[in-house]
Design a protein around this motif. Structure first.
Motif, PDB file in Angstrom:
ATOM      1  N   GLU A 146       1.064  -1.195  -0.172  1.00 53.34           N
ATOM      2  CA  GLU A 146       0.051  -0.103   0.143  1.00 53.34           C
ATOM      3  C   GLU A 146       1.358   1.120   0.095  1.00 53.34           C
ATOM      4  N   GLU A 147       1.618   1.420   0.856  1.00 55.58           N
ATOM      5  CA  GLU A 147       2.853   1.994   0.678  1.00 55.58           C
ATOM      6  C   GLU A 147       3.431   2.558  -0.440  1.00 55.58           C
ATOM      7  N   TRP A 148       3.928   1.157  -1.080  1.00 52.93           N
ATOM      8  CA  TRP A 148       4.683   1.836  -2.479  1.00 52.93           C
ATOM      9  C   TRP A 148       4.003   2.490  -2.862  1.00 52.93           C
ATOM     10  N   PHE A 149       2.110   2.177  -3.515  1.00 48.26           N
ATOM     11  CA  PHE A 149       1.302   2.425  -4.411  1.00 48.26           C
ATOM     12  C   PHE A 149       1.499   3.516  -4.320  1.00 48.26           C
ATOM     13  N   PHE A 150       0.909   4.581  -2.883  1.00 53.51           N
ATOM     14  CA  PHE A 150       0.572   5.474  -2.646  1.00 53.51           C
ATOM     15  C   PHE A 150       1.885   6.911  -2.734  1.00 53.51           C
ATOM     16  N   CYS A 151       3.000   5.881  -2.722  1.00 53.39           N
ATOM     17  CA  CYS A 151       4.693   7.195  -2.432  1.00 53.39           C
ATOM     18  C   CYS A 151       4.600   7.063  -3.648  1.00 53.39           C
ATOM     19  N   ASN A 152       4.959   8.639  -4.059  1.00 55.97           N
ATOM     20  CA  ASN A 152       5.121   9.571  -4.964  1.00 55.97           C
ATOM     21  C   ASN A 152       6.602   9.854  -5.833  1.00 55.97           C
ATOM     22  N   ASP A 153       7.546   8.810  -4.880  1.00 49.40           N
ATOM     23  CA  ASP A 153       8.606   9.759  -5.598  1.00 49.40           C
ATOM     24  C   ASP A 153       9.053   8.940  -6.369  1.00 49.40           C
ATOM     25  N   SER A 154      10.043   8.824  -7.785  1.00 47.56           N
ATOM     26  CA  SER A 154       9.869   8.805  -9.066  1.00 47.56           C
ATOM     27  C   SER A 154      11.661   8.129  -9.152  1.00 47.56           C
ATOM     28  N   ARG A 155      12.330   8.773  -7.871  1.00 48.39           N
ATOM     29  CA  ARG A 155      13.933   8.389  -8.256  1.00 48.39           C
ATOM     30  C   ARG A 155      14.338   6.836  -8.045  1.00 48.39           C
ATOM     31  N   TRP A 156      13.668   6.586  -8.054  1.00 49.56           N
ATOM     32  CA  TRP A 156      13.824   5.100  -7.462  1.00 49.56           C
ATOM     33  C   TRP A 156      13.073   3.798  -9.142  1.00 49.56           C
ATOM     34  N   LEU A 157      14.203   3.521  -9.683  1.00 43.11           N
ATOM     35  CA  LEU A 157      13.604   2.670 -10.514  1.00 43.11           C
ATOM     36  C   LEU A 157      12.019   1.483 -10.587  1.00 43.11           C
ATOM     37  N   PHE A 158      12.527   0.950  -9.585  1.00 48.97           N
ATOM     38  CA  PHE A 158      10.902   0.682  -9.376  1.00 48.97           C
ATOM     39  C   PHE A 158      10.173   1.411  -8.556  1.00 48.97           C
ATOM     40  N   SER A 159       9.869   2.217  -8.558  1.00 45.49           N
ATOM     41  CA  SER A 159       8.628   3.133  -7.231  1.00 45.49           C
ATOM     42  C   SER A 159       7.645   2.824  -8.316  1.00 45.49           C
ATOM     43  N   PHE A 160       7.097   3.129  -7.755  1.00 43.91           N
ATOM     44  CA  PHE A 160       5.305   2.772  -8.828  1.00 43.91           C
ATOM     45  C   PHE A 160       5.899   3.403 -10.073  1.00 43.91           C
ATOM     46  N   VAL A 161       5.742   4.950  -9.309  1.00 45.05           N
ATOM     47  CA  VAL A 161       5.216   6.090 -10.203  1.00 45.05           C
ATOM     48  C   VAL A 161       6.128   5.665 -11.480  1.00 45.05           C
ATOM     49  N   SER A 162       7.196   5.272 -11.219  1.00 46.32           N
ATOM     50  CA  SER A 162       8.985   4.676 -12.352  1.00 46.32           C
ATOM     51  C   SER A 162       8.209   3.607 -13.135  1.00 46.32           C
ATOM     52  N   VAL A 163       7.907   2.782 -12.507  1.00 47.23           N
ATOM     53  CA  VAL A 163       7.193   0.965 -13.159  1.00 47.23           C
ATOM     54  C   VAL A 163       5.523   1.646 -14.133  1.00 47.23           C
ATOM     55  N   CYS A 164       4.661   2.314 -13.979  1.00 47.32           N
ATOM     56  CA  CYS A 164       3.770   2.921 -14.327  1.00 47.32           C
ATOM     57  C   CYS A 164       4.297   3.407 -15.556  1.00 47.32           C
ATOM     58  N   ASP A 165       4.922   4.977 -15.476  1.00 49.51           N
ATOM     59  CA  ASP A 165       6.224   5.488 -16.652  1.00 49.51           C
ATOM     60  C   ASP A 165       5.965   4.195 -17.740  1.00 49.51           C
ATOM     61  N   VAL A 166       6.983   3.683 -17.560  1.00 47.72           N
ATOM     62  CA  VAL A 166       7.491   2.592 -18.746  1.00 47.72           C
ATOM     63  C   VAL A 166       6.569   1.327 -19.198  1.00 47.72           C
ATOM     64  N   LEU A 167       5.881   0.905 -18.196  1.00 49.57           N
ATOM     65  CA  LEU A 167       4.176  -0.070 -18.921  1.00 49.57           C
ATOM     66  C   LEU A 167       3.227   1.114 -19.690  1.00 49.57           C
ATOM     67  N   GLY A 168       3.541   2.193 -19.467  1.00 53.89           N
ATOM     68  CA  GLY A 168       2.295   3.205 -19.759  1.00 53.89           C
ATOM     69  C   GLY A 168       0.777   3.203 -19.282  1.00 53.89           C
ATOM     70  N   LEU A 169       1.145   3.256 -17.878  1.00 52.08           N
ATOM     71  CA  LEU A 169       0.024   3.115 -17.221  1.00 52.08           C
ATOM     72  C   LEU A 169      -0.099   4.463 -16.455  1.00 52.08           C
ATOM     73  N   GLU A 170      -1.598   4.796 -16.153  1.00 54.31           N
ATOM     74  CA  GLU A 170      -1.367   6.107 -15.425  1.00 54.31           C
ATOM     75  C   GLU A 170      -1.799   5.603 -13.738  1.00 54.31           C
ATOM     76  N   PRO A 171      -0.586   6.060 -13.119  1.00 61.06           N
ATOM     77  CA  PRO A 171      -0.693   5.484 -11.506  1.00 61.06           C
ATOM     78  C   PRO A 171      -1.277   5.887 -10.561  1.00 61.06           C
ATOM     79  N   GLU A 172      -2.669   7.572 -10.944  1.00 60.42           N
ATOM     80  CA  GLU A 172      -3.664   8.186 -10.458  1.00 60.42           C
ATOM     81  C   GLU A 172      -5.427   7.215 -10.475  1.00 60.42           C
ATOM     82  N   TYR A 173      -5.487   6.376 -11.913  1.00 60.38           N
ATOM     83  CA  TYR A 173      -6.480   5.858 -11.777  1.00 60.38           C
ATOM     84  C   TYR A 173      -6.463   4.468 -10.739  1.00 60.38           C
ATOM     85  N   ILE A 174      -4.764   3.501 -11.367  1.00 56.95           N
ATOM     86  CA  ILE A 174      -4.807   2.730 -10.695  1.00 56.95           C
ATOM     87  C   ILE A 174      -4.827   3.200  -9.226  1.00 56.95           C
ATOM     88  N   ARG A 175      -4.545   4.627  -8.780  1.00 54.73           N
ATOM     89  CA  ARG A 175      -4.711   4.268  -7.109  1.00 54.73           C
ATOM     90  C   ARG A 175      -5.909   4.516  -6.760  1.00 54.73           C
TER      91      ARG A 175
END
Length: 77
Positions: free
Chosen positions: A30-59
């Motif tokens: 849950e913390e991972w899904f709702f964290c906005n930190d994009s500095r880490w390669l495997f952060s939720f935001v970074s993963v969504c960016d690479v996969l072409g997904l919208e993080p806010e929609y998923i959240r």
């Protein structure tokens, strides 16, 4: 990256199970899904960016996720 996202969904889903051993991993997912930190390669935001997904929609969907009868039946097996 898809596998990381899939694992997070599985861990998040386990909050609907009653076993206490899932509590820590569920909280971490849950913390991972709702964290906005994009500095880490495997952060939720970074993963969504690479996969072409919208993080806010998923959240938004995760906030309203209620287990269906099928989910509940699978959890009791």
């Amino acid at each position: 990256m898809y596998a990381v996202l899939e694992d997070a969904f599985v861990c998040f889903h386990k909050q609907f199970e009653t076993e206490e051993r899932f509590t820590q991993r569920t909280r971490e997912a849950e913390e991972w899904f709702f964290c906005n930190d994009s500095r880490w390669l495997f952060s939720f935001v970074s993963v969504c960016d690479v996969l072409g997904l919208e993080p806010e929609y998923i959240r938004k969907k995760l906030k309203h996720w209620i287990p269906s009868r099928l989910d509940t039946a699978q959890a009791t097996r």
